[in-house]
Motif scaffolding. Structure first.
Motif, short mmCIF file in Angstrom:
data_model
loop_
_atom_site.label_atom_id
_atom_site.label_comp_id
_atom_site.label_asym_id
_atom_site.label_seq_id
_atom_site.Cartn_x
_atom_site.Cartn_y
_atom_site.Cartn_z
N GLN A 54 97.53 2.42 133.55
CA GLN A 54 98.55 2.83 132.58
C GLN A 54 98.81 4.34 132.62
O GLN A 54 99.56 4.86 131.79
CB GLN A 54 98.12 2.43 131.16
N GLY A 55 98.17 5.03 133.57
CA GLY A 55 98.38 6.46 133.70
C GLY A 55 97.67 7.29 132.65
O GLY A 55 98.09 8.42 132.36
N ILE A 56 96.59 6.76 132.09
CA ILE A 56 95.84 7.48 131.06
C ILE A 56 94.61 8.11 131.69
O ILE A 56 93.80 7.42 132.33
CB ILE A 56 95.44 6.53 129.91
N GLU A 57 94.47 9.41 131.54
CA GLU A 57 93.33 10.14 132.10
C GLU A 57 92.11 9.89 131.24
O GLU A 57 92.17 9.95 130.00
CB GLU A 57 93.65 11.63 132.17
N LEU A 58 90.96 9.64 131.89
CA LEU A 58 89.75 9.27 131.16
C LEU A 58 88.54 9.95 131.74
O LEU A 58 88.33 9.94 132.96
CB LEU A 58 89.56 7.74 131.23
N LEU A 59 87.72 10.56 130.86
CA LEU A 59 86.43 11.07 131.31
C LEU A 59 85.50 9.91 131.61
O LEU A 59 85.69 8.81 131.10
CB LEU A 59 85.81 11.94 130.21
N PRO A 60 84.44 10.13 132.42
CA PRO A 60 83.44 9.08 132.58
C PRO A 60 82.87 8.66 131.23
O PRO A 60 82.72 9.51 130.33
CB PRO A 60 82.37 9.75 133.45
N PRO A 61 82.56 7.37 131.04
CA PRO A 61 82.05 6.88 129.75
C PRO A 61 80.81 7.66 129.30
O PRO A 61 79.98 8.06 130.12
CB PRO A 61 81.72 5.41 130.03
N ILE A 62 80.70 7.86 127.99
CA ILE A 62 79.64 8.69 127.43
C ILE A 62 78.82 7.88 126.42
O ILE A 62 79.38 7.31 125.47
CB ILE A 62 80.22 9.93 126.72
N TRP A 63 77.50 7.85 126.63
CA TRP A 63 76.60 7.21 125.66
C TRP A 63 76.58 8.06 124.39
O TRP A 63 76.50 9.28 124.44
CB TRP A 63 75.20 7.13 126.24
N TYR A 64 76.65 7.40 123.24
CA TYR A 64 76.78 8.13 121.98
C TYR A 64 75.49 8.79 121.51
O TYR A 64 75.51 9.64 120.62
CB TYR A 64 77.33 7.21 120.89
N GLY A 65 74.34 8.40 122.07
CA GLY A 65 73.09 9.08 121.75
C GLY A 65 72.04 8.25 121.06
O GLY A 65 70.90 8.66 120.93
N GLY A 66 72.41 7.06 120.58
CA GLY A 66 71.43 6.15 120.01
C GLY A 66 71.31 6.18 118.50
O GLY A 66 70.83 5.23 117.89
N GLU A 67 71.71 7.28 117.86
CA GLU A 67 71.70 7.39 116.41
C GLU A 67 72.95 8.13 115.97
O GLU A 67 73.43 9.03 116.67
CB GLU A 67 70.46 8.14 115.89
N CYS A 68 73.44 7.78 114.81
CA CYS A 68 74.55 8.53 114.22
C CYS A 68 73.94 9.74 113.51
O CYS A 68 73.73 9.72 112.29
CB CYS A 68 75.36 7.66 113.25
N SER A 69 73.64 10.75 114.29
CA SER A 69 72.97 11.95 113.77
C SER A 69 73.81 13.18 114.06
O SER A 69 74.64 13.19 114.98
CB SER A 69 71.58 12.11 114.40
N GLU A 70 73.59 14.23 113.30
CA GLU A 70 74.35 15.46 113.49
C GLU A 70 74.17 16.01 114.90
O GLU A 70 75.12 16.49 115.51
CB GLU A 70 73.93 16.51 112.46
N GLY A 92 81.00 -0.71 120.79
CA GLY A 92 79.61 -0.94 120.41
C GLY A 92 79.47 -1.45 119.01
O GLY A 92 80.38 -2.08 118.46
N GLY A 93 78.31 -1.15 118.41
CA GLY A 93 78.01 -1.59 117.06
C GLY A 93 78.26 -0.49 116.05
O GLY A 93 78.92 0.52 116.33
N GLY A 94 77.70 -0.68 114.85
CA GLY A 94 78.00 0.19 113.73
C GLY A 94 77.64 1.65 113.94
O GLY A 94 78.41 2.55 113.59
N LYS A 95 76.46 1.94 114.50
CA LYS A 95 76.05 3.33 114.65
C LYS A 95 76.93 4.07 115.64
O LYS A 95 77.29 5.24 115.42
CB LYS A 95 74.58 3.40 115.05
N ALA A 96 77.27 3.41 116.74
CA ALA A 96 78.14 4.05 117.72
C ALA A 96 79.50 4.33 117.11
O ALA A 96 80.07 5.42 117.26
CB ALA A 96 78.28 3.16 118.96
N ILE A 97 80.05 3.34 116.41
CA ILE A 97 81.37 3.50 115.81
C ILE A 97 81.35 4.58 114.74
O ILE A 97 82.24 5.44 114.67
CB ILE A 97 81.86 2.15 115.25
N ASP A 98 80.32 4.58 113.89
CA ASP A 98 80.21 5.61 112.85
C ASP A 98 80.15 7.01 113.47
O ASP A 98 80.72 7.97 112.94
CB ASP A 98 78.99 5.37 111.99
N LEU A 130 74.83 8.44 108.10
CA LEU A 130 74.11 9.40 108.93
C LEU A 130 72.61 9.17 108.87
O LEU A 130 72.06 8.85 107.81
CB LEU A 130 74.41 10.82 108.48
N TYR A 131 71.97 9.33 110.03
CA TYR A 131 70.52 9.20 110.16
C TYR A 131 69.98 10.47 110.82
O TYR A 131 70.74 11.25 111.40
CB TYR A 131 70.16 8.00 111.04
N ASP A 132 68.67 10.65 110.74
CA ASP A 132 68.08 11.70 111.56
C ASP A 132 67.89 11.16 112.97
O ASP A 132 68.20 9.99 113.26
CB ASP A 132 66.78 12.24 110.96
#
Length: 364
Positions: A54-70, A92-98, A130-132
């Motif tokens: 579709q002509g959309i530029e995309l970075l390589p996929p990025i893992w969110y880090g495992g926790e919704c933390s600062e 993904g699931g809730g933490k990734a989306i959050d 948010l979690y630590d």
């Protein structure tokens, strides 16, 4: 002034992952895809291929880090700022989306949520939890945005382990018990009263169709009941949270969930599973009769939700008195608990957990 937040379009169907480009293109031509490791392994190739077509530029996929933390949120921001994306995608699931909802808020960018499991309503709400970095609960963050688009590929939900769906059922059941409790402290209006009525409807739907939906996962069949339960967990439940807002969002069930995260054992237990036990504790706190609590436990047995501490990996006999007191104190300090229509003390929490656990152990 009354402000009510809500999610964008909700689209559910089979094979949506391979057709995502037409939806993303409406938001921009430069995108970033984030997600959990499993979710990215399932979705990154078809999403990347379709976006490129579709002509959309995309970075390589990025893992969110495992926790919704600062730390993880700031890390993601630093990784993508130079690219100057126009839209953020999260699978993904809730933490990734959050996590990405907070990132979208900070970067002032649209967010497209692609839940790969039906386990929470995170894809449809305007708040993030948010979690630590170790997974202990910190707070409800309102520096978050509701996704501008929610894409649910039913086939991916179908292929996920059934435990995710049952966890989502547990989390969504809490909407009824918590909203009717917290709304007692609110000034009645169309939104909070409507949210409670909707929560009751969802509760009854899950009692009626939850078992069949779980069976559909086992059988690898997309049934009407499965579609209903997916929609109820992700979208309708999220709407209850958005409509009711702080008047009827969470109460003791989620406070108990957050308190129990002090035990490392529960970090392997899913959010909705712990919340389900929190519902039993809330009913005990409210002084509900044993028969009422046992009715809820009987439904848990149908859909395989935990009804005891032991079923969440916590050996109550090994909990010291100091740990019990810490659990009680932490739980009442969680802001969710302040939504209860009466003051809850640490000892009430301890007694409520004991009673819920005992009833769960005696149920047959």
């Amino acid at each position: 002034m009354k402000i009510v937040s809500g999610h964008g379009n909700y689209i559910r169907g089979q094979g949506l992952i391979g057709q995502i480009g037409e939806y993303v293109g409406a938001f921009g031509k430069k995108a970033c895809l984030f997600g959990g490791k499993t979710a990215l392994s399932l979705t990154s190739d078809p999403i990347s291929q379709d976006l490129l077509q579709q002509g959309i530029e995309l970075l390589p996929p990025i893992w969110y880090g495992g926790e919704c933390s600062e730390r993880n949120i700031n890390n993601l921001k630093s990784q993508v700022e130079e690219f100057q994306p126009e839209v953020l995608l999260v699978a993904g699931g809730g933490k990734a989306i959050d996590t990405v909802k907070v990132l979208g808020y900070l970067m002032k960018l649209p967010v497209i949520a692609i839940p790969t499991i039906a386990s929470t309503c995170a894809a449809a709400t305007c708040i993030s939890i948010l979690y630590d970095d170790k997974g202990e609960y910190l707070e409800i963050s309102r520096r978050s945005k509701a996704p501008d688009l929610i894409l649910v590929d039913t086939q991916i939900i179908l292929e996920a382990p059934v435990r995710y769906l049952t966890s989502g059922i547990g989390d969504t059941l809490a909407k009824w018990f918590e909203s009717k409790a917290s709304n007692q402290k609110a000034q009645p209006n169309a939104f909070n009263n409507g949210a409670v009525v909707l929560a009751r409807f969802v509760y009854e739907l899950l009692l009626k169709e939850g078992k069949r939906a779980a069976e559909s996962i086992h059988q690898r069949v997309i049934s009407r009941e499965l579609e209903d339960v997916i929609d109820a967990i992700i979208a309708v439940s999220g709407s209850i949270s958005n409509y009711g807002g702080d008047d009827c969002r969470t109460a003791a069930a989620h406070a108990v969930y957050s308190g129990l995260t002090i035990f490392p054992e529960v970090h392997e237990v899913y959010h909705g599973e712990i919340v389900a036990f929190g519902i039993l504790t809330q009913l005990a706190l409210e002084g509900r009769p044993d028969e009422e609590i046992l009715e809820v436990i009987a439904y848990y047995q149908q859909v395989n939700l935990p009804k005891t501490l032991g079923e969440m990996g916590i050996d109550s006999s090994l909990i010291s008195e100091e740990q019990w007191q810490t659990l009680g104190s932490v739980t009442v300090e969680i802001e969710d608990m302040a939504n209860m229509p009466f003051e809850v003390t640490p000892q009430m929490v301890i007694d409520g957990i004991h009673r819920a656990d005992q009833l769960g152990r005696t149920a047959v």
